[in-house]
Structures are given as C-alpha cells and as structure tokens.
Motif scaffolding. Structure first.
Motif, PDB file in Angstrom:
ATOM      1  N   ARG A 153      -3.450   3.408   8.625  1.00 13.46           N
ATOM      2  CA  ARG A 153      -3.733   2.132   9.297  1.00 13.46           C
ATOM      3  C   ARG A 153      -2.988   2.038  10.629  1.00 13.46           C
ATOM      4  O   ARG A 153      -3.533   1.568  11.639  1.00 13.46           O
ATOM      5  N   LEU A 199       0.843  -1.202   0.000  1.00  7.91           N
ATOM      6  CA  LEU A 199       0.000   0.000   0.000  1.00  7.91           C
ATOM      7  C   LEU A 199       0.874   1.246   0.000  1.00  7.91           C
ATOM      8  O   LEU A 199       2.037   1.209   0.417  1.00  7.91           O
ATOM      9  N   TRP A 240       1.188   6.662   2.841  1.00  4.17           N
ATOM     10  CA  TRP A 240       0.198   7.424   3.598  1.00  4.17           C
ATOM     11  C   TRP A 240      -0.925   6.505   4.090  1.00  4.17           C
ATOM     12  O   TRP A 240      -1.437   6.683   5.206  1.00  4.17           O
ATOM     13  N   GLU A 241      -1.288   5.508   3.291  1.00  2.00           N
ATOM     14  CA  GLU A 241      -2.345   4.588   3.702  1.00  2.00           C
ATOM     15  C   GLU A 241      -1.848   3.649   4.813  1.00  2.00           C
ATOM     16  O   GLU A 241      -2.596   3.325   5.742  1.00  2.00           O
TER      17      GLU A 241
END
Length: 328
Positions: A82, A74, A77-78
């Motif tokens: 998380r 991913l 930033w994702e």
C-alpha cells in the motif's frame, strides 16, 4: 586518421553515456533502499499510533477499531505494498495519522525555511573555510597556520547542539546581536534570525573543509605550473585566486557533496535548538506521536534531496575534470 579520430570520439561519448546511466541507476537504487529501510525500521520503534490518537485511557476495542481504520492491523508486507502504491500513484506517503492531511502538504509548508537554512549554511561553510584555508596555505608553518590547523582538531568533536547553545549564550544573550530563536518578519527579519543557526550548521562542515582546502591549495602552490606563473611575473594575488583556489576547489566541492547528508541532519537538529518551525521540528513531533506517514515522507524526501545533490555534484565534477570520467 580521420576515421580513427571519429572512432575515439564515439567511444568517449559511449563511455560518458554509460557513466551517466550508471550514476542515475545507482542513485535510484539508493532511494529505493532508503524507502524500504525507513518503512520497516520505523515500525520497530515502540509505541502505538492508534493509542497516541485516542489517548492513554482508551479501550482496547477503540484502539482495535482505530488500528483497522489506519490499516495498521494488516500484515507488514501488505502495508508495504500500500505504501509503495500510494507513493508511486500520488507522489506521497499517505495522510498524517495525527493531522489527517497529506504529508506532502505538511512537508511543503515547512520546507522553505529548512531549505533556506541549508543554503545559508552551505554558503557560510564555503566562505569561512575558504578564507581560513587560504590564510593557512599562504602562511604555511607560521603561527597563523598552526592556529588555523588547531581549529579543526578542537572543533571536530563538538556536538552541534552544544555549539548552538554556546553561540546563543554569546551572540544572543550576552551581545544581543541575534534573536534567541524563532523566525523574524519579512526577508530581512528571516535572514537575520537564520544567520546564527546557519553558522551553527556550517560549524559541522567547516573543519573538514578547511583541512581539504588547505592540503589541496598547498599541492597546487607547489606545482610546476604555479612556479612558471611566478617566474613569468604574474602577481601572486592573481595566481592565488585565479589558479590555485580554482584547482583546489573541486575536491572540496566533492567533499561537501559527500557530507550533504550530515549537513541536512545537522539542520534538523539545529532547528530544535533555535525553535525554528521547519522540517526538523515536524520530524521530532511526528516521532513523538508515532506518525508513520510523516516520518516516512520526511526521510524519503531528505534521501531524495541528498541523492540528487550528490548526483549533481558528481556530474559537475565529472564535467569540470574529465580525468574523473569512468572512475565512479
């Protein structure tokens, strides 16, 4: 006059409240910055956790599947979103990539030994520094004072791991007073096996504490109120321990609070030298395996511990010495 006194009391209370809120917000900001920095910096380190898990001869397809399972494919930033969500909802940095269990459980399993070692190191540093600084201040410009003043100059630049190896060689190999490494059985065995590592960790703080305590004690010894106490016929031992040490201890306490991060860092290194299975050994193993969640968890919990201890010492010094209110 009564109204004026009430106004002053209310103003002082408001200023104290603002100072406390500012200190807490500053501590929270430091934790947030550390959390962000650790997340991004650890991902700069070369190495692929997926390849670490599958082995050197794993296929690119298997590595890609493992990266997808771990969420490493991913965008950064994702992954960070998380990470933050897991941290605030579960109080954890996720599951260990290698062990597959909660990082909180892994750290909690190793934490008691490390915390005990840190506590013993703090006590050893304070006791040894207080003893040597008191001897130096009461024997000002004499041979003993010069010898004690040389001690911080010589020892301040010594690497802590080298000090640990030297102490092992003298007290464990030659004299056989302490075990070479590991943890003994029971409380007596544990304390005995941690004594030498605690002295090693304390060694990194003793030089600066001696300097600070000696300077502060000399200032107090030369102050007017000490001269008055001597003129009143109060015994010198009472003056020294009841007034001089008490007034000189506050700045040194603040210095120890400032250096608590170095104390924790030194503890993690010393654990490796003495083969102690604490948070330090877990950290170095996790770095070798690129176990991001465990590294992030250890760094975050250590940062929280440093910030909390620093905040408590700051509040304690503010409470003991009202002159510091509003100066931080």
């Amino acid at each position: 006059m009564i109204r004026s006194g009430r106004t002053l009391t209310k103003s002082a209370g408001t200023a104290s409240y603002r100072w406390l809120v500012t200190a807490v917000l500053r501590a929270a900001a430091v934790i947030l910055l550390v959390m962000t920095a650790v997340f991004f910096l650890i991902r700069i380190v070369p190495g692929d956790p997926a390849k670490m898990i599958l082995g050197e001869y794993s296929t690119p397809e298997a590595i890609a599947r493992m990266r997808h399972t771990l969420g490493l494919d991913l965008p950064l930033w994702e992954q960070f979103v998380r990470f933050v969500k897991t941290l605030f909802t579960q109080g954890d940095t996720g599951n260990s990539i290698i062990a597959g269990t909660s990082t909180r459980e892994l750290i909690a399993e190793r934490a008691p030994v490390t915390l005990l070692l840190i506590g013993m190191a703090c006590i050893a540093a304070i006791v040894i520094a207080l003893l040597l600084a008191t001897l130096a201040a009461t024997q000002k410009d004499k041979l003993l004072d010069h010898l004690i003043r040389i001690f911080p100059t010589v020892t301040l630049g010594m690497p802590i791991f080298w000090v640990g190896l030297l102490l092992i060689l003298v007290f464990s190999v030659r004299l056989r007073w302490f075990p070479v490494g590991g943890i003994g059985e029971g409380w007596t065995g544990t304390l005995h096996s941690l004594a030498l590592p605690a002295i090693t960790v304390a060694f990194s703080q003793i030089p600066t504490l001696i300097r600070s305590l000696r300077v502060q004690m000399l200032e107090v010894l030369e102050s007017d109120f000490v001269v008055t106490l001597k003129a009143a016929g109060i015994p010198g031992r009472v003056i020294l321990f009841k007034h001089v040490v008490r007034n000189a201890a506050l700045p040194t306490l603040m210095l120890l609070g400032v250096n608590i991060s170095y104390l924790i860092g030194g503890t993690l290194v010393v654990e490796q030298v003495f083969g102690i299975k604490g948070i330090g050994s877990l950290l170095f193993t996790s770095i070798s395996n690129r176990d991001f969640p465990v590294i992030q968890g250890i760094a975050l919990y250590c940062a929280i511990g440093v910030v909390i201890v620093s905040l408590l010492i700051e509040i304690l010094s503010w409470w003991l010495d009202p002159r510091t209110k509003g100066t931080s």
